[in-house]
Design a protein around this motif. Structure first.
Motif, mmCIF file in Angstrom:
data_model
loop_
_atom_site.group_PDB
_atom_site.id
_atom_site.type_symbol
_atom_site.label_atom_id
_atom_site.label_comp_id
_atom_site.label_asym_id
_atom_site.label_seq_id
_atom_site.Cartn_x
_atom_site.Cartn_y
_atom_site.Cartn_z
ATOM 1 N N GLN A 45 0.825 -1.207 0.000
ATOM 2 C CA GLN A 45 0.000 0.000 0.000
ATOM 3 C C GLN A 45 0.860 1.259 0.000
ATOM 4 O OE1 GLN A 45 -0.984 2.427 2.457
ATOM 5 N NE2 GLN A 45 -3.108 2.902 1.940
ATOM 6 N N GLN A 46 1.990 1.228 0.713
ATOM 7 C CA GLN A 46 2.860 2.388 0.770
ATOM 8 C C GLN A 46 3.653 2.589 -0.521
ATOM 9 O OE1 GLN A 46 3.204 4.709 3.284
ATOM 10 N NE2 GLN A 46 1.410 3.739 4.218
ATOM 11 N N THR A 49 0.898 3.226 -3.954
ATOM 12 C CA THR A 49 -0.125 4.272 -3.881
ATOM 13 C C THR A 49 0.534 5.612 -3.604
ATOM 14 O OG1 THR A 49 -0.465 3.858 -1.502
ATOM 15 C CG2 THR A 49 -1.910 2.691 -3.041
ATOM 16 N N ASP A 51 0.204 9.825 -2.214
ATOM 17 C CA ASP A 51 -0.371 10.522 -1.063
ATOM 18 C C ASP A 51 -1.851 10.822 -1.275
ATOM 19 O OD1 ASP A 51 2.085 10.477 0.156
ATOM 20 O OD2 ASP A 51 2.646 12.503 -0.511
ATOM 21 N N ARG A 54 -3.801 7.563 -0.618
ATOM 22 C CA ARG A 54 -3.894 7.256 0.810
ATOM 23 C C ARG A 54 -4.834 8.223 1.530
ATOM 24 N NH1 ARG A 54 1.575 5.883 -0.234
ATOM 25 N NH2 ARG A 54 2.320 8.003 0.200
ATOM 26 N N CYS A 58 -8.189 7.063 3.531
ATOM 27 C CA CYS A 58 -8.468 7.459 4.913
ATOM 28 C C CYS A 58 -9.813 8.170 5.013
ATOM 29 C CB CYS A 58 -7.351 8.365 5.418
ATOM 30 S SG CYS A 58 -7.494 8.842 7.144
ATOM 31 N N VAL A 203 -3.619 12.504 7.029
ATOM 32 C CA VAL A 203 -3.420 11.071 7.259
ATOM 33 C C VAL A 203 -2.459 10.842 8.424
ATOM 34 C CG1 VAL A 203 -2.627 8.920 6.201
ATOM 35 C CG2 VAL A 203 -3.911 10.574 4.849
#
Length: 327
Positions: A45-46, A49, A51, A54, A58, A203
């Motif tokens: 996911q990091q 994806t 910013d 993400r 969120c 986030v």
């Protein structure tokens, strides 16, 4: 295929491999592979994806808390048949879960930005939005079943529930309605909010707060319970969750018995007020004891009043003994 597509009528155990509780190497291996799976999902996911993705995930996870709480408030599902009925006078507030929140944080970029990039037509996006939700529920549901031994976030039942209760076909219309709302609100509302979340780096504030709340308020989420959950894929339910559900049921039964006892308590009759201002209840009137008459022999006579009574009695005896003379 027969196991996955079977009609779901009750709580499903994890279909994955389960370690032997008496085997320390198997328990250690289960903890290792579960930790590796969670680490790999978070790393994926990091890495893949942005910013903005993400921030959108969120924001969608926070929004789905409101959606799920509202739905579980107005909707009642029959545990035997899985049929859903809506009510405008709910008995209690609905619920969501931390497992649902973290699953949405990780996988929502796929059903928002990824789905919109794959399907260009807006009408087609609305019509296929239930499929978008179903594949998300399948992926998230089986991952939760592998980690916790069962799906701790949701569970569908009935003839239309498949994949071990992770999806239900009777939710096509609600999911299509959600897709229509997302499509209408994307340009004027959702996309600007995602940009604002990414610009303000919200986030970095929301996720640490959510992590702290999860460790504090999630069921039995102390260190011992986390170890118990990770070391055992469970059968139908793991030990930590069973303890929590039993404690929660005890609290609910205590509250229900207290409320029923209060409702069944007899209502006190209103007290009647006398002219003097004293309140006398009818029960007290009926409970009065009859006053016993005291005999004259036992009556205490003061020496000051004794002589006048003797004189009066003497006069009576004289009048009775000596008749008056006729004129």
């Amino acid at each position: 295929v027969e196991c996955i597509m079977a009609i779901h009528g009750g709580p499903s155990p994890s279909p994955f491999w389960q370690p032997d509780k008496s085997s320390v190497p198997q328990i250690a291996f289960a903890c290792l592979i579960k930790f590796a799976l969670v680490l790999g999902i978070v790393s994926y996911q990091q890495i893949f994806t942005t910013d903005e993705h993400r921030a959108g995930a969120c924001l969608a996870a926070l929004g789905f808390i409101v959606i799920e709480t509202t739905w579980t408030t107005i909707a009642k599902e029959d545990p035997a048949t899985g049929n859903v009925s809506l009510t405008l006078k709910p008995e209690k507030l609905g619920h969501s879960s931390f497992a649902q929140f973290w699953s949405n944080v990780i996988w929502t970029p796929m059903i928002l930005h990824g789905y919109r990039s794959l399907v260009a037509n807006s009408w087609l996006r609305v019509a296929l939005f239930p499929l978008n939700i179903w594949w998300l529920e399948i992926v998230e549901g089986y991952i939760l079943m592998f980690i916790f031994g069962r799906n701790v976030a949701w569970e569908y039942r009935g003839k239309r529930a498949y994949f071990h209760g992770n999806i239900t076909l009777q939710y096509y219309l609600p999911w299509a309605f959600l897709g229509g709302v997302v499509e209408l609100a994307w340009t004027p509302v959702i996309d600007p909010l995602i940009f604002l979340f990414a610009e303000k780096e919200a986030v970095k504030i929301v996720l640490p707060v959510a992590a702290a709340l999860t460790l504090i308020f999630a069921p039995k989420m102390n260190l011992k319970a986390i170890f118990n959950v990770l070391k055992d894929t469970g059968g139908a339910e793991t030990e930590a969750w069973v303890v929590v559900e039993d404690e929660w049921e005890k609290k609910v039964t205590k509250r229900s018995t207290r409320s029923s006892a209060r409702s069944e308590a007899p209502v006190n009759t209103p007290k009647k007020t006398s002219s003097r201002g004293r309140s006398k209840s009818p029960a007290r009137k009926s409970a009065k004891k009859p006053v016993a008459k005291k005999s004259p022999s036992k009556r205490s006579v003061s020496p000051a009043k004794a002589k006048p009574r003797q004189r009066s009695s003497a006069r009576v005896t004289r009048s009775q003994s000596t008749p008056k003379k006729k004129k």
